[in-house]
Design an enzyme around this catalytic site. Sequence first.
Site, PDB file in Angstrom:
ATOM      1  N   CYS A  11       0.728  -1.062   0.139  1.00 31.59           N
ATOM      2  CA  CYS A  11       0.032  -0.085  -0.068  1.00 31.59           C
ATOM      3  C   CYS A  11       0.903   1.175   0.119  1.00 31.59           C
ATOM      4  CB  CYS A  11      -1.034  -0.183   1.151  1.00 31.59           C
ATOM      5  SG  CYS A  11      -1.894   1.496   1.513  1.00 31.59           S
ATOM      6  N   CYS A  12       0.703   2.198  -0.765  1.00 26.40           N
ATOM      7  CA  CYS A  12       1.467   3.502  -1.132  1.00 26.40           C
ATOM      8  C   CYS A  12       2.996   3.259  -0.947  1.00 26.40           C
ATOM      9  CB  CYS A  12       1.052   4.329   0.101  1.00 26.40           C
ATOM     10  SG  CYS A  12      -0.848   4.706   0.265  1.00 26.40           S
TER      11      CYS A  12
END
Length: 262
Positions: free
Chosen positions: A106-107
């Site tokens: 994520c990210c």
Amino acid sequence: MNPSVKKKRVIHQYREGQFTCKTDEVVEEFPLTVIVNGEEFVTLVCSPDHLKELVIGFLASEGVIRFENEIKRFTIDESMGFAYVDLVHSSEFQSSDFTKRVIGSCCGKGRHFYFLQDVKTAKTAIDRINISADTCMRLMKSLQEESQLFQHTGGVHNAGLCDTEKLFITRTDIGRHNALDKIYGYCLLHQIPLRDKILVFSGRISSEVLLKAAKLGVSIVISKSAPTELALNMAEELNITTVGFVRGESFNIYTHHQRITE
């Protein structure tokens, strides 16, 4: 309080150098096997109350369903310890999908999850909710006052769902995850939105508990106990405020402190 969740038992208690015979109350432990589309899916060892909420909340938490109307038929045989669930879209259910471990991202950062379904069902919390420090302590006090089964037996975990003003549903269970699933199931059955809610909890904030909170979609988790480092790492990524050691007039904020004001 449902009388089936505890039983009286004669015990011998040792105190101040002598034994005495007394009657004590002990929690019940109940195995419930969940059958989904005719296939054994899981056995939940639980307190024998609010079983429909438990099963529906567990299935939603695992990503089997999102809404209660995705269930075509639901029956419980308490005498035999079975819950039978038939799904509306039965062809989409593959039990093998729920045993795959995965590391998602994520990210640009690695996020550790236990199973593939955790990636699909964990939600990043919203920012529009905040509460005062006094409210934090008051909500925990309300949970403890509501926890009659714990007061009688000392053998269960307590969980409560709140808005920014008050506690409005509590559930207890011998399993801390079960207490959270019962709350999730109640909210699905009564179509209660969760994105602006707060979770108050009696137990340790483990990574599994944090994931349950993320799947519910709550923004703040308040506990009278400690968190784990993995849980806090997850909370940082999922934008969840974690508050621990809420006892008396003090507490610790571990992540996303901006939601708790003076």
